[in-house]
Scaffold this motif. Sequence first.
Motif, PDB file in Angstrom:
ATOM      1  N   LEU A 103      15.081  18.914 -20.724  1.00  0.00           N
ATOM      2  CA  LEU A 103      16.203  18.593 -19.837  1.00  0.00           C
ATOM      3  C   LEU A 103      16.554  17.115 -19.815  1.00  0.00           C
ATOM      4  O   LEU A 103      17.556  16.729 -19.195  1.00  0.00           O
ATOM      5  CB  LEU A 103      15.884  19.042 -18.407  1.00  0.00           C
ATOM      6  N   VAL A 104      15.789  16.261 -20.471  1.00  0.00           N
ATOM      7  CA  VAL A 104      16.062  14.821 -20.440  1.00  0.00           C
ATOM      8  C   VAL A 104      17.425  14.547 -21.073  1.00  0.00           C
ATOM      9  O   VAL A 104      17.694  14.930 -22.216  1.00  0.00           O
ATOM     10  CB  VAL A 104      14.974  14.027 -21.180  1.00  0.00           C
ATOM     11  N   ASN A 105      18.314  13.909 -20.337  1.00  0.00           N
ATOM     12  CA  ASN A 105      19.625  13.535 -20.868  1.00  0.00           C
ATOM     13  C   ASN A 105      20.093  12.232 -20.223  1.00  0.00           C
ATOM     14  O   ASN A 105      19.379  11.645 -19.401  1.00  0.00           O
ATOM     15  CB  ASN A 105      20.645  14.664 -20.663  1.00  0.00           C
ATOM     16  N   SER A 106      21.295  11.798 -20.572  1.00  0.00           N
ATOM     17  CA  SER A 106      21.774  10.501 -20.095  1.00  0.00           C
ATOM     18  C   SER A 106      22.022  10.478 -18.591  1.00  0.00           C
ATOM     19  O   SER A 106      22.023   9.410 -17.983  1.00  0.00           O
ATOM     20  CB  SER A 106      23.064  10.122 -20.836  1.00  0.00           C
ATOM     21  N   PHE A 123      14.030   8.120 -24.923  1.00  0.00           N
ATOM     22  CA  PHE A 123      15.444   8.496 -24.805  1.00  0.00           C
ATOM     23  C   PHE A 123      16.264   7.310 -24.296  1.00  0.00           C
ATOM     24  O   PHE A 123      17.332   6.998 -24.833  1.00  0.00           O
ATOM     25  CB  PHE A 123      15.590   9.693 -23.864  1.00  0.00           C
ATOM     26  N   ILE A 124      15.749   6.633 -23.274  1.00  0.00           N
ATOM     27  CA  ILE A 124      16.455   5.469 -22.725  1.00  0.00           C
ATOM     28  C   ILE A 124      16.586   4.381 -23.785  1.00  0.00           C
ATOM     29  O   ILE A 124      17.635   3.743 -23.919  1.00  0.00           O
ATOM     30  CB  ILE A 124      15.718   4.928 -21.484  1.00  0.00           C
ATOM     31  N   ARG A 125      15.527   4.190 -24.567  1.00  0.00           N
ATOM     32  CA  ARG A 125      15.570   3.155 -25.621  1.00  0.00           C
ATOM     33  C   ARG A 125      16.660   3.462 -26.645  1.00  0.00           C
ATOM     34  O   ARG A 125      17.352   2.557 -27.128  1.00  0.00           O
ATOM     35  CB  ARG A 125      14.204   3.058 -26.314  1.00  0.00           C
ATOM     36  N   SER A 126      16.822   4.748 -26.968  1.00  0.00           N
ATOM     37  CA  SER A 126      17.828   5.127 -27.962  1.00  0.00           C
ATOM     38  C   SER A 126      19.244   4.982 -27.416  1.00  0.00           C
ATOM     39  O   SER A 126      20.199   4.904 -28.187  1.00  0.00           O
ATOM     40  CB  SER A 126      17.599   6.571 -28.415  1.00  0.00           C
ATOM     41  N   MET A 127      19.395   4.943 -26.085  1.00  0.00           N
ATOM     42  CA  MET A 127      20.717   4.752 -25.467  1.00  0.00           C
ATOM     43  C   MET A 127      20.769   3.433 -24.702  1.00  0.00           C
ATOM     44  O   MET A 127      21.510   3.301 -23.716  1.00  0.00           O
ATOM     45  CB  MET A 127      21.011   5.916 -24.505  1.00  0.00           C
ATOM     46  N   HIS A 173       8.681  -1.933 -20.623  1.00  0.00           N
ATOM     47  CA  HIS A 173       8.096  -0.902 -21.481  1.00  0.00           C
ATOM     48  C   HIS A 173       9.157  -0.295 -22.393  1.00  0.00           C
ATOM     49  O   HIS A 173       8.926  -0.115 -23.598  1.00  0.00           O
ATOM     50  CB  HIS A 173       7.452   0.193 -20.634  1.00  0.00           C
ATOM     51  N   VAL A 174      10.323   0.001 -21.839  1.00  0.00           N
ATOM     52  CA  VAL A 174      11.415   0.544 -22.660  1.00  0.00           C
ATOM     53  C   VAL A 174      11.788  -0.430 -23.766  1.00  0.00           C
ATOM     54  O   VAL A 174      11.950  -0.053 -24.928  1.00  0.00           O
ATOM     55  CB  VAL A 174      12.643   0.873 -21.779  1.00  0.00           C
ATOM     56  N   GLU A 175      11.931  -1.690 -23.409  1.00  0.00           N
ATOM     57  CA  GLU A 175      12.351  -2.700 -24.389  1.00  0.00           C
ATOM     58  C   GLU A 175      11.310  -2.932 -25.474  1.00  0.00           C
ATOM     59  O   GLU A 175      11.635  -3.426 -26.558  1.00  0.00           O
ATOM     60  CB  GLU A 175      12.668  -4.009 -23.667  1.00  0.00           C
ATOM     61  N   SER A 176      10.062  -2.567 -25.212  1.00  0.00           N
ATOM     62  CA  SER A 176       9.010  -2.745 -26.215  1.00  0.00           C
ATOM     63  C   SER A 176       8.996  -1.637 -27.263  1.00  0.00           C
ATOM     64  O   SER A 176       8.328  -1.760 -28.292  1.00  0.00           O
ATOM     65  CB  SER A 176       7.637  -2.798 -25.535  1.00  0.00           C
ATOM     66  N   LEU A 177       9.732  -0.552 -27.022  1.00  0.00           N
ATOM     67  CA  LEU A 177       9.697   0.607 -27.908  1.00  0.00           C
ATOM     68  C   LEU A 177      10.650   0.456 -29.089  1.00  0.00           C
ATOM     69  O   LEU A 177      11.637  -0.278 -29.023  1.00  0.00           O
ATOM     70  CB  LEU A 177      10.068   1.875 -27.128  1.00  0.00           C
ATOM     71  N   ALA A 178      10.344   1.180 -30.155  1.00  0.00           N
ATOM     72  CA  ALA A 178      11.225   1.217 -31.321  1.00  0.00           C
ATOM     73  C   ALA A 178      12.327   2.238 -31.074  1.00  0.00           C
ATOM     74  O   ALA A 178      12.048   3.373 -30.701  1.00  0.00           O
ATOM     75  CB  ALA A 178      10.429   1.592 -32.570  1.00  0.00           C
ATOM     76  N   PRO A 179      13.585   1.853 -31.277  1.00  0.00           N
ATOM     77  CA  PRO A 179      14.684   2.810 -31.057  1.00  0.00           C
ATOM     78  C   PRO A 179      14.829   3.767 -32.236  1.00  0.00           C
ATOM     79  O   PRO A 179      14.353   3.496 -33.339  1.00  0.00           O
ATOM     80  CB  PRO A 179      15.902   1.893 -30.956  1.00  0.00           C
ATOM     81  N   SER A 180      15.490   4.874 -31.998  1.00  0.00           N
ATOM     82  CA  SER A 180      15.823   5.788 -33.085  1.00  0.00           C
ATOM     83  C   SER A 180      16.989   5.204 -33.874  1.00  0.00           C
ATOM     84  O   SER A 180      17.995   4.794 -33.293  1.00  0.00           O
ATOM     85  CB  SER A 180      16.215   7.157 -32.531  1.00  0.00           C
ATOM     86  N   VAL A 181      16.845   5.166 -35.187  1.00  0.00           N
ATOM     87  CA  VAL A 181      17.918   4.647 -36.032  1.00  0.00           C
ATOM     88  C   VAL A 181      18.459   5.771 -36.909  1.00  0.00           C
ATOM     89  O   VAL A 181      17.779   6.757 -37.194  1.00  0.00           O
ATOM     90  CB  VAL A 181      17.431   3.476 -36.910  1.00  0.00           C
TER      91      VAL A 181
END
Length: 462
Positions: free
Chosen positions: A98-101, A126-130, A148-156
Amino acid sequence: MDPRKGIISVRVGGSVFKTDKSLLLTYSEYFRALFQSGMMECQQEEICLKSLCARGFSIMLAVLGGKQPILDGDEIVEAIECAAFLQTEILTKHLLDLVNSDNCLLMYHTAATFGLLELYDEAALFIRSMYQDLQEEMRILPGDLVKHVESLAPSVFVAVGAHSTCTLDNLPHSSMRTVCYLDEEKNEWRTLTELPVEASTSMAGVAVLDNRLYVVGGVNGIHKQAVDSCFCYDVMTDSWRMLPSPQQPRYNFTLIGLGGRLYAIGGEYEKTVMSSVEMYDISAETWSFKSHLPRPVAGAACAKAMSRIFVCLWKPMNTTDIYEYVPITDEWQQVTTLIKHQSYGHCMVAHRDNLYIIRNGPQDDFLRCLIDCYNLTTGQWTAMPGHYANSKGALFTAVVRGDSVFTLNRTMTMIYTVTGNMWKPRNQMKGFPRSGSVWTFLLKVPKLRGEPNSNNLNGHTQ
């Protein structure tokens, strides 16, 4: 009487729920420990849970019963609390779906509060990718959660062309056999890795599962000789390894991953279209046959939604049947049918609980595609208004990230925003400098990998 069986009453707040004790024993670590402990509560006809909300417990029982309810804000908080307290993995998995924007920030913060780590990790990714879309709203989060979010690798957005295996004679031309990603900040395509020389992406099965890229089978040469090699690329270690090959050689098939397993669906072998399906168990490293499709199909459109696998089967030229594969029973179940004159689904992508079927336009027009949406929750079809430009097959490469749909051809990367009952053009970036068919997907690339492999494709002679 077996203390683990029978109907039991559970009092939560001011409500009493009667449920099967064995159901709680199967799905809840909390109740499993309670019933197996030999404590006094094991013999009681009613158990009292003082620290939970009745609505959260009701949602858990619905999920245990096989339902997939869509939840609002308050329901999400209470369901997360229940999943964490009662240690209910199946409810946690439903929340992951159910995770969405609209709810990712609430999911992330609440999961952090109650210590539901799997949901915490998924919501953060999910937040990192958006990140760009959610930057303003993220101000409501505590600073440590933002960091923590900013430390993650985004989906490319990643692409690879259709290449046959590479021999010693054509090694000098192997520079084109690269997997590349779109650097959105600089609007450039950059090299991620090179394909192994034995790997073929021509009519192969290509899929991503748990941030690993799998390339299975394919063909070599103009006579479409089947390739039996199977490879896995680990983006975190930047390394390839060979895997066992499927028992049935196949090409022009669909490969999709779910729950630690890959499914090779249909395809062709020696010019014969097949209905057979094989499953690769990642942990056991073994292939096994599963239930056949209802009918043979090659190059079938397939998508994952709500942790479920869906595939389009065609009856040209008017009918698209959508089937779901149910792993627990090893069955293909028909979900719905789309009937459109001289048209059937060529590509299918999922966004939330919606399946989007991209099909040719009027009179077999592939340059002006039509899109229909099927909602899994309501069981209703909606025809999206207007036509969508499909220059050089761009729409057939559609990949969803957050609320964005990435489409690609040699000329451009077109990004749409899913909004209401339409896809709204959002941004246009550089196309992928390769001719022929293209595979597209998403990968999370570690930040520390950044520059060493970031060769600019657009600056190379092709």
